[in-house]
Design an enzyme around this catalytic site. Structure first.
Site, mmCIF file in Angstrom:
data_model
loop_
_atom_site.group_PDB
_atom_site.id
_atom_site.type_symbol
_atom_site.label_atom_id
_atom_site.label_comp_id
_atom_site.label_asym_id
_atom_site.label_seq_id
_atom_site.Cartn_x
_atom_site.Cartn_y
_atom_site.Cartn_z
ATOM 1 N N HIS A 85 -7.404 8.263 -4.421
ATOM 2 C CA HIS A 85 -7.727 7.340 -3.271
ATOM 3 C C HIS A 85 -9.138 7.966 -2.650
ATOM 4 C CE1 HIS A 85 -3.462 5.491 -3.032
ATOM 5 N NE2 HIS A 85 -3.882 5.255 -4.083
ATOM 6 N N CYS A 92 -1.982 9.382 1.472
ATOM 7 C CA CYS A 92 -3.324 9.769 1.995
ATOM 8 C C CYS A 92 -3.024 10.261 3.368
ATOM 9 C CB CYS A 92 -4.250 8.568 2.235
ATOM 10 S SG CYS A 92 -4.928 8.311 0.377
ATOM 11 N N GLU A 128 -9.596 8.464 0.671
ATOM 12 C CA GLU A 128 -9.323 9.497 1.552
ATOM 13 C C GLU A 128 -9.012 11.098 0.741
ATOM 14 O OE1 GLU A 128 -7.117 5.987 3.035
ATOM 15 O OE2 GLU A 128 -7.814 6.807 1.226
ATOM 16 N N CYS A 138 -2.510 4.853 3.230
ATOM 17 C CA CYS A 138 -1.060 4.796 2.401
ATOM 18 C C CYS A 138 -0.533 6.269 2.627
ATOM 19 C CB CYS A 138 -1.210 4.499 0.907
ATOM 20 S SG CYS A 138 -1.777 6.162 0.123
#
Length: 147
Positions: A51, A84, A53, A81
């Site tokens: 992701h 993250c 992040e 999420c």
């Protein structure tokens, strides 16, 4: 528009245009300076953990040569999420600026909302005593570095 969020949005577009992953971008800032920028690369790398992040945290940690990103802020195009959020917490980043919500992500086909609304995992505790042995070794270690 916030200048750091603008950079996160540019990163998100980069990922979308190159088919690297979803519309997610992240920028890590320290003392008013951009340390790292990244976008989602789940599809590009065939890795569900990549992701925006996570990628930005990896780049910032490498650049600053530390796992402790205290004093940094993160700007992300969507509410993080749980994975993250955990990475942000482990990195000691205290301030998160986000644009879209998990409901916005849900509307375009991402499953973020289900992490907050459904039970999706069955946790089973097994072999605890054996698994505690390396914990005891860690606890006894005099040269350990806490993180």
């Amino acid at each position: 528009m916030n200048k750091f969020m603008r950079e996160a949005v540019k990163e998100a577009f980069k990922g979308v245009e190159q088919n690297h992953g979803g519309p997610f971008g992240a920028v890590i800032v320290k003392e008013g300076k951009i340390i790292s920028k990244a976008h989602n690369e789940v599809i590009k790398q065939n890795d569900p953990t990549l992701h925006a992040e996570i990628n930005a945290i990896k780049k910032a940690s490498k650049k600053l040569q530390t796992f402790d990103l205290s004093g940094c802020e993160i700007y992300i195009t969507c509410m993080p999420c749980p994975m993250c959020m955990g990475a942000i917490r482990w990195a000691n980043i205290k301030t998160v600026y986000y644009g879209a919500t998990s409901k916005d992500a849900d509307k375009i086909g991402f499953r973020d909302k289900e992490f907050y609304e459904k039970e999706f995992l069955e946790l089973k505790n097994i072999d605890r005593e054996e698994c505690l042995k390396p914990f005891k070794a860690w606890s006894a270690k005099e040269d350990k570095i806490l993180y």
